[in-house]
Motif scaffolding. Sequence first.
Motif, PDB file in Angstrom:
ATOM      1  N   CYS A   4       0.850  -1.189   0.000  1.00 22.23           N
ATOM      2  CA  CYS A   4       0.000   0.000   0.000  1.00 22.23           C
ATOM      3  C   CYS A   4       0.889   1.243   0.000  1.00 22.23           C
ATOM      4  O   CYS A   4       1.514   1.564   1.021  1.00 22.23           O
ATOM      5  CB  CYS A   4      -0.901  -0.007   1.223  1.00 22.23           C
ATOM      6  SG  CYS A   4      -1.954   1.449   1.347  1.00 22.23           S
ATOM      7  N   ILE A   5       0.921   1.888  -1.119  1.00 19.36           N
ATOM      8  CA  ILE A   5       1.749   3.090  -1.248  1.00 19.36           C
ATOM      9  C   ILE A   5       1.146   4.243  -0.453  1.00 19.36           C
ATOM     10  O   ILE A   5       1.860   5.027   0.172  1.00 19.36           O
ATOM     11  CB  ILE A   5       1.915   3.464  -2.735  1.00 19.36           C
ATOM     12  CG1 ILE A   5       2.679   2.354  -3.449  1.00 19.36           C
ATOM     13  CG2 ILE A   5       2.628   4.810  -2.883  1.00 19.36           C
ATOM     14  CD1 ILE A   5       2.729   2.507  -4.946  1.00 19.36           C
ATOM     15  N   CYS A   6      -0.176   4.330  -0.451  1.00 23.40           N
ATOM     16  CA  CYS A   6      -0.840   5.436   0.246  1.00 23.40           C
ATOM     17  C   CYS A   6      -0.501   5.457   1.741  1.00 23.40           C
ATOM     18  O   CYS A   6      -0.414   6.518   2.346  1.00 23.40           O
ATOM     19  CB  CYS A   6      -2.351   5.357   0.065  1.00 23.40           C
ATOM     20  SG  CYS A   6      -2.902   5.543  -1.641  1.00 23.40           S
ATOM     21  N   ASN A   7      -0.336   4.262   2.328  1.00 26.98           N
ATOM     22  CA  ASN A   7      -0.063   4.169   3.763  1.00 26.98           C
ATOM     23  C   ASN A   7       1.349   3.679   4.062  1.00 26.98           C
ATOM     24  O   ASN A   7       1.664   3.417   5.233  1.00 26.98           O
ATOM     25  CB  ASN A   7      -1.086   3.233   4.421  1.00 26.98           C
ATOM     26  CG  ASN A   7      -2.490   3.820   4.406  1.00 26.98           C
ATOM     27  OD1 ASN A   7      -2.756   4.806   5.070  1.00 26.98           O
ATOM     28  ND2 ASN A   7      -3.374   3.233   3.631  1.00 26.98           N
ATOM     29  N   LYS A  36      -5.332   2.924   6.202  1.00 25.80           N
ATOM     30  CA  LYS A  36      -6.379   3.940   6.247  1.00 25.80           C
ATOM     31  C   LYS A  36      -6.951   4.075   4.840  1.00 25.80           C
ATOM     32  O   LYS A  36      -6.279   3.720   3.867  1.00 25.80           O
ATOM     33  CB  LYS A  36      -5.803   5.277   6.722  1.00 25.80           C
ATOM     34  CG  LYS A  36      -5.330   5.223   8.169  1.00 25.80           C
ATOM     35  CD  LYS A  36      -4.740   6.541   8.601  1.00 25.80           C
ATOM     36  CE  LYS A  36      -4.351   6.538  10.062  1.00 25.80           C
ATOM     37  NZ  LYS A  36      -3.341   5.526  10.410  1.00 25.80           N
ATOM     38  N   GLY A  38      -7.728   4.952   1.251  1.00 27.34           N
ATOM     39  CA  GLY A  38      -6.917   5.652   0.260  1.00 27.34           C
ATOM     40  C   GLY A  38      -7.461   5.355  -1.121  1.00 27.34           C
ATOM     41  O   GLY A  38      -8.670   5.240  -1.309  1.00 27.34           O
ATOM     42  N   CYS A  39      -6.570   5.124  -2.049  1.00 26.72           N
ATOM     43  CA  CYS A  39      -6.999   4.904  -3.431  1.00 26.72           C
ATOM     44  C   CYS A  39      -7.633   3.535  -3.635  1.00 26.72           C
ATOM     45  O   CYS A  39      -8.390   3.333  -4.569  1.00 26.72           O
ATOM     46  CB  CYS A  39      -5.826   5.079  -4.379  1.00 26.72           C
ATOM     47  SG  CYS A  39      -4.594   3.753  -4.258  1.00 26.72           S
ATOM     48  N   GLY A  40      -7.299   2.575  -2.779  1.00 26.67           N
ATOM     49  CA  GLY A  40      -7.890   1.244  -2.864  1.00 26.67           C
ATOM     50  C   GLY A  40      -7.191   0.301  -3.819  1.00 26.67           C
ATOM     51  O   GLY A  40      -7.606  -0.854  -3.945  1.00 26.67           O
ATOM     52  N   SER A  41      -6.150   0.743  -4.461  1.00 25.30           N
ATOM     53  CA  SER A  41      -5.485  -0.133  -5.430  1.00 25.30           C
ATOM     54  C   SER A  41      -4.713  -1.267  -4.773  1.00 25.30           C
ATOM     55  O   SER A  41      -4.291  -2.189  -5.446  1.00 25.30           O
ATOM     56  CB  SER A  41      -4.563   0.686  -6.338  1.00 25.30           C
ATOM     57  OG  SER A  41      -3.533   1.263  -5.580  1.00 25.30           O
ATOM     58  N   CYS A  42      -4.551  -1.250  -3.469  1.00 24.95           N
ATOM     59  CA  CYS A  42      -3.849  -2.312  -2.763  1.00 24.95           C
ATOM     60  C   CYS A  42      -4.770  -3.449  -2.327  1.00 24.95           C
ATOM     61  O   CYS A  42      -4.297  -4.498  -1.895  1.00 24.95           O
ATOM     62  CB  CYS A  42      -3.161  -1.747  -1.530  1.00 24.95           C
ATOM     63  SG  CYS A  42      -4.304  -0.914  -0.404  1.00 24.95           S
TER      64      CYS A  42
HETATM   65  S1  FES Z   1      -2.330   1.836  -2.250  1.00 23.09           S
HETATM   66 FE1  FES Z   1      -3.442   1.261  -0.483  1.00 23.09          FE
HETATM   67  S2  FES Z   1      -5.005   2.778  -0.324  1.00 23.09           S
HETATM   68 FE2  FES Z   1      -3.809   3.404  -2.028  1.00 23.09          FE
END
Ligand code: FES
Length: 100
Positions: A4-7, A36, A38-42
């Motif tokens: 997860c890049i966002c977190n 948390k 985020g973008c949801g791509s994970c």
């Molecule tokens: S990569 Fe996990 S929420 Fe964006």
Amino acid sequence: MYVCICNAITEDDVHGCLSRGGCGTAKEVKAACGFKPGCGSCTKRLHAMVSEYRTAGELADALTGGPVPLAAVPDAAPAAAPVTGPVAGPAAEAAAEAAA
Ligand code: FES
């Protein structure tokens, strides 16, 4: 590698959450690792990791006849009694049949 890049959550973070035994679902891993929204791509990768972990655990249980105690892991607490014979399970049953 990041899951997860966002977190900023890595594969090691996820594996740590899974191996500590308190997490059995992606939702539990998300809570334990601090995901948390985020973008949801994970999400797809996280679900795949949880599925792979479950499959590996089920395979290990099938081969050994049950869950592997933590004492079997090097550097873990010593086992109550050393295993001196074949481990119970399909392989031990096959060995007993072959010996009979
Ligand atoms: S990569 Fe996990 S929420 Fe964006």
